[in-house]
Design a protein around this motif. Structure first.
Motif, PDB file in Angstrom:
ATOM      1  N   LEU A  47       7.014  14.880 -22.581  1.00  0.00           N
ATOM      2  CA  LEU A  47       8.552  15.216 -22.624  1.00  0.00           C
ATOM      3  C   LEU A  47       8.787  16.902 -23.399  1.00  0.00           C
ATOM      4  CD1 LEU A  47       8.899  11.483 -24.315  1.00  0.00           C
ATOM      5  CD2 LEU A  47       9.235  12.200 -21.966  1.00  0.00           C
ATOM      6  N   ILE A  48       8.281  17.046 -23.799  1.00  0.00           N
ATOM      7  CA  ILE A  48       8.872  18.445 -24.666  1.00  0.00           C
ATOM      8  C   ILE A  48       9.455  19.572 -23.932  1.00  0.00           C
ATOM      9  CG2 ILE A  48       8.106  20.247 -25.959  1.00  0.00           C
ATOM     10  CD1 ILE A  48       7.774  17.514 -27.703  1.00  0.00           C
ATOM     11  N   PRO A  49       8.906  19.317 -22.272  1.00  0.00           N
ATOM     12  CA  PRO A  49       9.368  20.660 -21.658  1.00  0.00           C
ATOM     13  C   PRO A  49      11.000  20.352 -20.997  1.00  0.00           C
ATOM     14  CG  PRO A  49       7.541  19.958 -20.718  1.00  0.00           C
ATOM     15  CD  PRO A  49       7.721  18.937 -21.895  1.00  0.00           C
ATOM     16  N   TYR A  50      11.174  18.981 -21.957  1.00  0.00           N
ATOM     17  CA  TYR A  50      13.020  19.083 -21.185  1.00  0.00           C
ATOM     18  C   TYR A  50      13.572  18.510 -22.348  1.00  0.00           C
ATOM     19  CZ  TYR A  50      10.852  17.000 -16.906  1.00  0.00           C
ATOM     20  OH  TYR A  50      10.113  15.787 -15.338  1.00  0.00           O
ATOM     21  N   ILE A  51      13.346  18.912 -23.744  1.00  0.00           N
ATOM     22  CA  ILE A  51      14.321  19.275 -24.531  1.00  0.00           C
ATOM     23  C   ILE A  51      14.978  19.972 -24.864  1.00  0.00           C
ATOM     24  CG2 ILE A  51      13.927  18.568 -27.026  1.00  0.00           C
ATOM     25  CD1 ILE A  51      11.769  17.108 -26.513  1.00  0.00           C
ATOM     26  N   GLY A  52      16.416  20.170 -25.211  1.00  0.00           N
ATOM     27  CA  GLY A  52      16.798  21.094 -25.096  1.00  0.00           C
ATOM     28  C   GLY A  52      18.513  20.927 -24.453  1.00  0.00           C
ATOM     29  N   THR A  53      18.806  21.863 -24.626  1.00  0.00           N
ATOM     30  CA  THR A  53      20.596  21.866 -24.246  1.00  0.00           C
ATOM     31  C   THR A  53      20.669  22.859 -22.818  1.00  0.00           C
ATOM     32  OG1 THR A  53      21.450  22.249 -26.728  1.00  0.00           O
ATOM     33  CG2 THR A  53      23.065  23.006 -24.287  1.00  0.00           C
ATOM     34  N   TYR A  54      21.397  22.349 -22.022  1.00  0.00           N
ATOM     35  CA  TYR A  54      21.524  22.685 -20.276  1.00  0.00           C
ATOM     36  C   TYR A  54      23.056  22.242 -19.684  1.00  0.00           C
ATOM     37  CZ  TYR A  54      16.103  21.610 -20.262  1.00  0.00           C
ATOM     38  OH  TYR A  54      14.833  21.804 -20.431  1.00  0.00           O
ATOM     39  N   LYS A  55      23.416  23.560 -19.319  1.00  0.00           N
ATOM     40  CA  LYS A  55      24.832  23.578 -18.478  1.00  0.00           C
ATOM     41  C   LYS A  55      24.448  23.669 -17.386  1.00  0.00           C
ATOM     42  CE  LYS A  55      26.930  26.016 -22.341  1.00  0.00           C
ATOM     43  NZ  LYS A  55      27.999  27.570 -22.795  1.00  0.00           N
ATOM     44  N   ALA A  56      25.549  23.527 -16.603  1.00  0.00           N
ATOM     45  CA  ALA A  56      25.926  23.398 -14.897  1.00  0.00           C
ATOM     46  C   ALA A  56      27.052  23.777 -14.856  1.00  0.00           C
ATOM     47  CB  ALA A  56      25.041  23.016 -14.305  1.00  0.00           C
ATOM     48  N   THR A  57      27.557  24.602 -13.994  1.00  0.00           N
ATOM     49  CA  THR A  57      28.926  23.605 -12.815  1.00  0.00           C
ATOM     50  C   THR A  57      28.877  23.250 -12.114  1.00  0.00           C
ATOM     51  OG1 THR A  57      29.556  25.944 -14.233  1.00  0.00           O
ATOM     52  CG2 THR A  57      30.712  25.129 -12.517  1.00  0.00           C
ATOM     53  N   PHE A  58      29.966  22.425 -11.747  1.00  0.00           N
ATOM     54  CA  PHE A  58      29.387  21.087 -10.449  1.00  0.00           C
ATOM     55  C   PHE A  58      31.148  20.567 -10.391  1.00  0.00           C
ATOM     56  CE2 PHE A  58      29.449  17.034  -8.382  1.00  0.00           C
ATOM     57  CZ  PHE A  58      29.035  17.338  -7.013  1.00  0.00           C
ATOM     58  N   GLN A  59      31.966  21.067  -9.099  1.00  0.00           N
ATOM     59  CA  GLN A  59      33.149  21.073  -8.372  1.00  0.00           C
ATOM     60  C   GLN A  59      33.870  21.866  -9.884  1.00  0.00           C
ATOM     61  OE1 GLN A  59      33.222  17.179  -7.246  1.00  0.00           O
ATOM     62  NE2 GLN A  59      32.432  17.254  -5.209  1.00  0.00           N
ATOM     63  N   GLY A  60      34.642  22.886 -10.271  1.00  0.00           N
ATOM     64  CA  GLY A  60      34.956  23.225 -11.197  1.00  0.00           C
ATOM     65  C   GLY A  60      34.697  22.641 -12.634  1.00  0.00           C
ATOM     66  N   ILE A 185      21.904  22.550  -9.755  1.00  0.00           N
ATOM     67  CA  ILE A 185      20.290  23.208 -11.049  1.00  0.00           C
ATOM     68  C   ILE A 185      21.144  23.251 -12.203  1.00  0.00           C
ATOM     69  CG2 ILE A 185      18.702  25.217 -11.631  1.00  0.00           C
ATOM     70  CD1 ILE A 185      18.046  23.275  -9.195  1.00  0.00           C
ATOM     71  N   PHE A 186      20.750  22.324 -13.610  1.00  0.00           N
ATOM     72  CA  PHE A 186      21.051  23.242 -14.822  1.00  0.00           C
ATOM     73  C   PHE A 186      19.973  23.925 -15.254  1.00  0.00           C
ATOM     74  CE2 PHE A 186      22.794  19.102 -14.606  1.00  0.00           C
ATOM     75  CZ  PHE A 186      23.825  19.262 -14.819  1.00  0.00           C
ATOM     76  N   THR A 187      20.447  24.096 -16.030  1.00  0.00           N
ATOM     77  CA  THR A 187      19.922  25.607 -17.206  1.00  0.00           C
ATOM     78  C   THR A 187      19.834  25.832 -18.422  1.00  0.00           C
ATOM     79  OG1 THR A 187      20.520  27.613 -15.096  1.00  0.00           O
ATOM     80  CG2 THR A 187      19.811  28.590 -17.238  1.00  0.00           C
ATOM     81  N   LYS A 188      19.259  25.834 -19.128  1.00  0.00           N
ATOM     82  CA  LYS A 188      18.025  25.832 -20.316  1.00  0.00           C
ATOM     83  C   LYS A 188      18.896  27.326 -21.141  1.00  0.00           C
ATOM     84  CE  LYS A 188      14.667  24.259 -23.744  1.00  0.00           C
ATOM     85  NZ  LYS A 188      13.660  23.766 -23.516  1.00  0.00           N
ATOM     86  N   GLN A 189      19.977  26.735 -22.114  1.00  0.00           N
ATOM     87  CA  GLN A 189      20.542  27.456 -22.449  1.00  0.00           C
ATOM     88  C   GLN A 189      19.963  28.331 -24.090  1.00  0.00           C
ATOM     89  OE1 GLN A 189      24.314  28.528 -21.689  1.00  0.00           O
ATOM     90  NE2 GLN A 189      23.004  27.242 -19.325  1.00  0.00           N
TER      91      GLN A 189
END
Length: 189
Positions: A47-60, A185-189
């Motif tokens: 589970l550890i590799p998924y922990i964090g804050t992620y961002k993506a943009t979808f349809q504005g 795709i979500f990118t880690k912040q």
């Protein structure tokens, strides 16, 4: 005689404690193999590799995921109850003007749950159960696939029905704000 009786009582008590102790199993144990009150424990840092804050943009809209780990979460499937280490997702969805459309991170909306319920270790995929929001709208499954150390791929499959429309007052927001898509795709912040 009292000493023998005391020893037998002690031995039986210890045996009872050992037999009643919950069994610890790995996270990817199949549901039908989980005994009552067992504990599915993260043993290989799945589970550890998924922990964090992620961002993506979808349809504005900007979607921010806040992924944390919870240990020993009760999983109650009616006739089957056990405990598991899980990932919890809270999120914020904003439109292009910065207006918050939905916020489960900072709100105290009861009964909105988004937690992991299965892991596919060979595929780097974790499945999540989503209860939906108002009146259960949007409940369904979400899959996150780890692409690399900073990116995850998102797939959301909602069941677009209201679970109990008798509890849904007129004027309730029944929009689904999470991205209903695959391979976002979500990118880690």
């Amino acid at each position: 005689m009292k000493i023998i009786s005391l020893k037998i009582t002690t031995i039986l008590s210890l045996l009872f404690i050992i037999l009643c102790k919950a069994q610890t199993l790995p996270l990817n144990t199949a549901l039908y193999n989980i005994p009552q009150n067992a504990y599915l424990k993260e043993t290989n840092n799945e589970l550890i590799p998924y922990i964090g804050t992620y961002k993506a943009t979808f349809q504005g809209n900007e979607i921010i995921l806040y992924i944390t780990k919870e240990e020993n979460k009760l999983m109650d499937y009616g006739d089957q109850k056990f405990y598991s280490d899980v990932l919890i997702i809270k999120y914020i969805v904003r439109n292009s003007n910065g207006v918050i459309l939905q916020d489960t991170k900072n709100s105290n909306i009861a009964k909105i749950e988004l937690y992991s319920n299965h892991i596919y270790p060979n595929k780097n995929i974790i499945a999540f159960y989503y209860s939906g929001t108002n009146c259960g709208v949007g409940w369904g499954d979400i899959y996150l696939k780890k692409i690399n150390s900073t990116q995850i791929s998102w797939q959301y499959r909602p069941d677009d029905i209201i679970l109990d429309d008798s509890k849904c007052p007129p004027g309730t927001d029944i929009n689904i704000y999470l991205p209903e898509t695959k391979d976002l795709i979500f990118t880690k912040q």
